[in-house]
Enzyme design. Structure first.
Site, PDB file in Angstrom:
ATOM      1  N   ASP A  81      96.550 -34.510  27.267  1.00 31.69           N
ATOM      2  CA  ASP A  81      95.939 -35.681  26.629  1.00 31.69           C
ATOM      3  C   ASP A  81      96.656 -36.945  27.137  1.00 31.69           C
ATOM      4  OD1 ASP A  81      94.375 -37.134  24.816  1.00 31.69           O
ATOM      5  OD2 ASP A  81      95.844 -36.888  23.182  1.00 31.69           O
ATOM      6  N   GLY A 208      90.893 -41.241  18.897  1.00 34.59           N
ATOM      7  CA  GLY A 208      91.289 -41.991  17.696  1.00 34.59           C
ATOM      8  C   GLY A 208      90.454 -41.642  16.477  1.00 34.59           C
ATOM      9  N   SER A 210      91.152 -39.571  13.793  1.00 35.10           N
ATOM     10  CA  SER A 210      91.768 -39.439  12.460  1.00 35.10           C
ATOM     11  C   SER A 210      91.378 -40.661  11.638  1.00 35.10           C
ATOM     12  CB  SER A 210      93.304 -39.403  12.570  1.00 35.10           C
ATOM     13  OG  SER A 210      93.743 -38.221  13.172  1.00 35.10           O
ATOM     14  N   ALA A 231      94.562 -36.270  16.099  1.00 31.70           N
ATOM     15  CA  ALA A 231      96.012 -36.070  16.244  1.00 31.70           C
ATOM     16  C   ALA A 231      96.770 -36.429  14.965  1.00 31.70           C
ATOM     17  CB  ALA A 231      96.552 -36.890  17.413  1.00 31.70           C
TER      18      ALA A 231
HETATM   19  P1  13P Z   1      94.189 -39.999  16.260  1.00 31.91           P
HETATM   20  O1  13P Z   1      95.681 -39.868  16.188  1.00 31.91           O
HETATM   21  O2  13P Z   1      93.721 -41.309  15.732  1.00 31.91           O
HETATM   22  O3  13P Z   1      93.497 -38.839  15.616  1.00 31.91           O
HETATM   23  O4  13P Z   1      93.782 -40.000  17.799  1.00 31.91           O
HETATM   24  C1  13P Z   1      93.775 -38.802  18.494  1.00 31.91           C
HETATM   25  C2  13P Z   1      93.515 -38.996  19.936  1.00 31.91           C
HETATM   26  O5  13P Z   1      92.605 -39.676  20.328  1.00 31.91           O
HETATM   27  C3  13P Z   1      94.393 -38.299  20.878  1.00 31.91           C
HETATM   28  O6  13P Z   1      94.088 -38.635  22.185  1.00 31.91           O
END
Ligand code: 13P
Length: 283
Positions: A81, A208, A210, A231
């Site tokens: 990632d 992103g 979460s 994440a």
């Molecule tokens: P979050 O931490 O907002 O869930 O984002 C996860 C993400 O996009 C990892 O690349």
């Protein structure tokens, strides 16, 4: 079963669902995500950022994820990632990762293309698919703070050109989401997403996620998002499970004791998100 992300995301695209991509930080989180995938019959992507890799190294994370994949018939992807350099992308490729992201989104357009193309050249030679990124996902991602509020959306025409010139297999897009904990309720710009979908033929990726309301995520999936990244909320779930256990059992010194409630919270969270993205029963 360890697989690449290519077949999973193309199937998701064809059948109108998305695969959840969950960031794992330790062995317990790998076990919890595996348990969620098995219980729901979901294909799954487990991924690590450069910051996570600094903690224990590519070899440790790959060994954990491969062990999980070998325990199950469920398709499991081991994904890098936000790969932040050509060297790290190549190291992950050599370590056995079955999907690689190279994130040149902070660079000028031409530099992003050059970096991304250099990675697709290497990875495609070994049949490993590559995710690129164009546009900005705000917030704190890994060690980098992209700032909240400044969220330039991905330009559809640039996205089309970027995909044609880099040959990436999937594309992460800026549509208003941020990494980390949101200060307010996020609002995804689904019109931008649909405009990108019109001109970009490959699977699109939402970062992103979460804290993004489930209804918005479902809407994004219906408009062409095929991979959804979570994440921060997994870390919070793990911590909450451990904290609750330690509050009631302050003398428990054994990680095997407090690790279990941590895993249970992560598993519960991941199962619910597998439902949201529509991957349940698709394995
Ligand atoms: P979050 O931490 O907002 O869930 O984002 C996860 C993400 O996009 C990892 O690349």
């Amino acid at each position: 079963m360890l697989v690449t992300s290519k077949e999973l995301l193309l199937d998701a695209q064809k059948r109108g669902y998305a695969v959840g991509a969950f960031n794992v930080e330790n062995m317990e989180m790998v076990m919890a995500v595996l348990a969620a995938a098995e219980e729901t019959g979901s294909p799954v992507i487990m991924q690590t950022t450069p910051g996570t890799l600094k903690y224990a190294g590519l070899d440790f994370y790959f060994a954990n994820i491969r062990a999980a994949a070998e325990r199950t018939k469920i398709p499991v992807v081991c994904h890098l990632d936000h790969g932040n350099s050509f060297d790290l992308a190549c190291a992950a490729f050599r370590a056995g990762y079955t999907s690689i992201m190279i994130d040149g989104s902070k660079k000028p357009f031409e530099d992003n293309i050059a970096l991304t193309k250099s990675v697709t050249d290497v990875c495609h030679a070994g049949n490993v698919p590559v995710e690129g990124e164009l546009g900005k996902v705000g917030g704190k991602e890994d060690d980098l703070d992209n700032g909240e509020g400044e969220n330039p959306y991905t330009d559809p025409d640039q996205a089309k050109e970027f995909v044609a010139r880099t040959q990436v297999d999937s594309l992460a897009v800026g549509v208003g989401t941020s990494h980390g904990v949101y200060k307010g309720v996020p609002k995804v710009n689904v019109d931008v997403l649909s405009a990108i979908r019109e001109v970009v033929p490959i699977p699109l990726v939402l970062h992103g996620t979460s804290g993004v309301p489930d209804e918005q995520v479902r809407d994004c999936v219906s408009r062409g998002i095929c991979k959804v990244n979570y994440a921060t909320d997994l870390r919070i779930a793990f911590m909450n499970g451990v904290k609750a256990h330690m509050a009631s059992h302050p003398e428990d010194y054994d990680p095997k004791k407090y690790g279990v409630p941590g895993m249970e919270e992560v598993k519960k969270y991941v199962m619910q998100k597998m439902e949201v993205v529509g991957s349940v029963g698709r394995a």
